[in-house]
Scaffold this motif. Sequence first.
Motif, short mmCIF file in Angstrom:
data_model
loop_
_atom_site.label_atom_id
_atom_site.label_comp_id
_atom_site.label_asym_id
_atom_site.label_seq_id
_atom_site.Cartn_x
_atom_site.Cartn_y
_atom_site.Cartn_z
N ARG A 139 -5.94 -2.19 0.67
CA ARG A 139 -5.38 -1.08 0.82
C ARG A 139 -4.29 -0.31 0.37
O ARG A 139 -4.46 -1.49 -0.83
CB ARG A 139 -4.34 -1.04 2.02
CG ARG A 139 -4.98 -1.75 3.96
CD ARG A 139 -5.27 -0.18 4.42
NE ARG A 139 -5.76 -0.82 5.66
CZ ARG A 139 -7.03 -1.30 5.81
NH1 ARG A 139 -8.13 -1.17 4.99
NH2 ARG A 139 -7.47 -1.14 7.31
N ILE A 196 -0.71 0.51 -0.88
CA ILE A 196 0.73 0.26 -0.35
C ILE A 196 1.91 1.64 -1.43
O ILE A 196 1.10 1.04 -2.55
CB ILE A 196 1.31 -1.27 -0.28
CG1 ILE A 196 -0.10 -2.22 1.00
CG2 ILE A 196 2.53 -1.07 0.23
CD1 ILE A 196 0.42 -3.46 0.60
N LYS A 209 1.68 -3.89 4.83
CA LYS A 209 1.90 -2.30 4.01
C LYS A 209 3.23 -1.23 4.83
O LYS A 209 4.34 -1.04 4.16
CB LYS A 209 0.68 -1.50 4.43
CG LYS A 209 0.95 0.42 4.02
CD LYS A 209 -0.30 1.17 3.91
CE LYS A 209 0.41 2.93 4.18
NZ LYS A 209 0.61 3.44 2.52
N GLU A 242 6.62 -1.24 2.40
CA GLU A 242 6.94 0.62 2.14
C GLU A 242 8.54 0.64 2.79
O GLU A 242 8.82 1.69 2.57
CB GLU A 242 5.77 1.23 3.04
CG GLU A 242 4.97 1.51 2.07
CD GLU A 242 3.54 2.31 2.31
OE1 GLU A 242 2.55 2.15 1.84
OE2 GLU A 242 3.67 2.98 3.61
#
Length: 173
Positions: free
Chosen positions: A7, A9, A144, A148
């Motif tokens: 992924r 991020i 993630k 974040e």
Amino acid sequence: MKLTISRQIDAPLDTVWDIIGPNYTSAGDWASSVYISGARPGAPKVADAPAAGRVCETSLGPFTETIETYDSRNHMVSYSATGAKMPGFMKGLRNTWHLTPSGNGTKASMTLRANIAFPMNFLMGWMMKVQFKKALSETIDDLKVYAETGRPSRRKVKVDASKEAMAARQSMA
């Protein structure tokens, strides 16, 4: 069986590394599959590792993990896992996190290696791969959100409110 999930991020590499590297034992703070986690007793077998590993109460029962590789310069941590409820045909389970800079953020990759004994690797391998893919996807999505925002994902908040999670936290306290 080998399965890799990645992924993007939108958080700095150092922020994401702090979560999975130096704070490795705190997966219970952000991973929805982990009700509670803490440091595994004993000395680390890998130089610079923050702990020998971790113990986790999960939706699949208790797991004990051992850090096998810890490389802060290359932002990689790898650990083997054993669980009380792992079936006898599961001969080994190892997960590796690897982070790399990507644009203004971080590319996070998880690679799971599961050693499944014959003939179960043929009979159940495809089904296990589907289950592992779902679990890895949820975990990396939880990371993630946490990296974040600094807060657990909605899924993690919901899981933490469950009777099973509350009971697991009480039993490890």
